[in-house]
Design a protein around this motif. Structure first.
Motif, mmCIF file in Angstrom:
data_model
loop_
_atom_site.group_PDB
_atom_site.id
_atom_site.type_symbol
_atom_site.label_atom_id
_atom_site.label_comp_id
_atom_site.label_asym_id
_atom_site.label_seq_id
_atom_site.Cartn_x
_atom_site.Cartn_y
_atom_site.Cartn_z
ATOM 1 N N ARG A 54 0.826 -1.213 0.000
ATOM 2 C CA ARG A 54 0.000 0.000 0.000
ATOM 3 C C ARG A 54 0.855 1.255 0.000
ATOM 4 N N PHE A 55 2.078 1.123 0.497
ATOM 5 C CA PHE A 55 2.937 2.297 0.642
ATOM 6 C C PHE A 55 4.022 2.359 -0.434
ATOM 7 N N ILE A 56 3.933 1.462 -1.422
ATOM 8 C CA ILE A 56 4.867 1.531 -2.556
ATOM 9 C C ILE A 56 4.436 2.715 -3.426
ATOM 10 N N ASN A 57 5.343 3.641 -3.642
ATOM 11 C CA ASN A 57 5.005 4.836 -4.429
ATOM 12 C C ASN A 57 5.817 4.860 -5.727
ATOM 13 N N GLN A 58 5.636 5.926 -6.483
ATOM 14 C CA GLN A 58 6.300 5.994 -7.791
ATOM 15 C C GLN A 58 7.822 5.990 -7.648
ATOM 16 N N GLU A 59 8.294 6.646 -6.611
ATOM 17 C CA GLU A 59 9.753 6.652 -6.369
ATOM 18 C C GLU A 59 10.265 5.218 -6.155
ATOM 19 N N ASP A 60 9.486 4.446 -5.393
ATOM 20 C CA ASP A 60 9.862 3.040 -5.159
ATOM 21 C C ASP A 60 9.860 2.260 -6.486
ATOM 22 N N ARG A 61 8.859 2.542 -7.320
ATOM 23 C CA ARG A 61 8.771 1.806 -8.599
ATOM 24 C C ARG A 61 9.969 2.143 -9.482
ATOM 25 N N ILE A 62 10.415 3.377 -9.417
ATOM 26 C CA ILE A 62 11.607 3.753 -10.194
ATOM 27 C C ILE A 62 12.832 3.032 -9.624
ATOM 28 N N THR A 63 12.903 2.933 -8.298
ATOM 29 C CA THR A 63 14.014 2.183 -7.664
ATOM 30 C C THR A 63 13.997 0.725 -8.119
ATOM 31 N N ILE A 64 12.792 0.144 -8.135
ATOM 32 C CA ILE A 64 12.667 -1.258 -8.583
ATOM 33 C C ILE A 64 13.136 -1.374 -10.039
ATOM 34 N N ALA A 65 12.659 -0.464 -10.890
ATOM 35 C CA ALA A 65 13.014 -0.522 -12.321
ATOM 36 C C ALA A 65 14.520 -0.341 -12.512
ATOM 37 N N ASN A 66 15.117 0.565 -11.748
ATOM 38 C CA ASN A 66 16.562 0.779 -11.881
ATOM 39 C C ASN A 66 17.346 -0.462 -11.453
ATOM 40 N N THR A 67 16.863 -1.126 -10.410
ATOM 41 C CA THR A 67 17.535 -2.356 -9.961
ATOM 42 C C THR A 67 17.449 -3.419 -11.061
ATOM 43 N N ILE A 68 16.295 -3.473 -11.708
ATOM 44 C CA ILE A 68 16.120 -4.466 -12.777
ATOM 45 C C ILE A 68 17.009 -4.128 -13.976
ATOM 46 N N THR A 69 17.005 -2.866 -14.394
ATOM 47 C CA THR A 69 17.777 -2.527 -15.600
ATOM 48 C C THR A 69 19.278 -2.665 -15.347
ATOM 49 N N SER A 70 19.710 -2.423 -14.114
ATOM 50 C CA SER A 70 21.161 -2.549 -13.874
ATOM 51 C C SER A 70 21.572 -3.987 -13.546
ATOM 52 N N SER A 71 20.598 -4.889 -13.449
ATOM 53 C CA SER A 71 20.939 -6.293 -13.172
ATOM 54 C C SER A 71 21.618 -6.915 -14.394
#
Ligand SMILES: NC(=O)C[C@H](N)C(=O)O
Length: 161
Positions: A54-71
């Protein structure tokens, strides 16, 4: 090798209604749940967030996406709370990354003996075998693409739209 990225949610046994309590966890690790599931696949694990979704926000989603793209890995398993799992899947789907990204979680706390967490992890890991690149939700023995998934709250399952 599967790159597992964990973000909190019921799968990790997190139980709180108050956003101020985020980060305070007496839960269970994905590593322990994988051991319980009997997983034999090779994986690496990064715990990047510790939030009820419930507390995942857009900033968190960008963090998730960055972790994925840099994997360096192309098989990504994202563990996430179920409440906003579809929203995160949609965001990742819109990025059209050339990786296979599977989201999974649990409806019953990972700390409970009857939790669905190990089964969902096992099912999600097995699902990489049959999937091309794209974003999917793999829960309760069902794989759904990001653009055709909704949570059925009364039945506690994910379904096509
Ligand atoms: N089943 C769940 O994961 C719900 C949970 N509270 C969440 O983080 O969305």
């Amino acid at each position: 090798m599967i790159h597992i990225i964990s973000t909190g949610g019921t799968i990790e046994g997190l139980e709180y209604d108050d956003p101020n309590k985020k980060g305070v966890s007496n839960g269970i690790s994905i590593q322990d749940l994988l051991q319980i599931s009997g997983n034999e696949e090779k994986y690496c694990l990064d715990k990047i967030l510790d939030k009820d979704s419930r507390f995942i926000n857009q900033e968190d989603r960008i963090t998730i996406a960055n972790t994925i793209t840099s994997s360096t890995h192309s098989k990504i398993l994202l563990t996430h709370g179920t409440i906003t799992m579809v929203e995160t899947a949609k965001y990742l789907g819109s990025l059209e990354l050339d990786k296979t990204i599977i989201l999974t979680g649990a409806f019953i706390l990972g700390t409970q003996p009857n939790t669905d967490a190990p089964d969902n992890l096992k099912f999600a890991i097995a699902s990489f075998e049959n999937l091309n690149s794209g974003v999917y939700i793999a829960m309760n023995n069902t794989v759904l693409p990001w653009y055709n998934a909704k949570k059925n709250v009364s039945k506690n399952r994910f379904e096509p739209l």
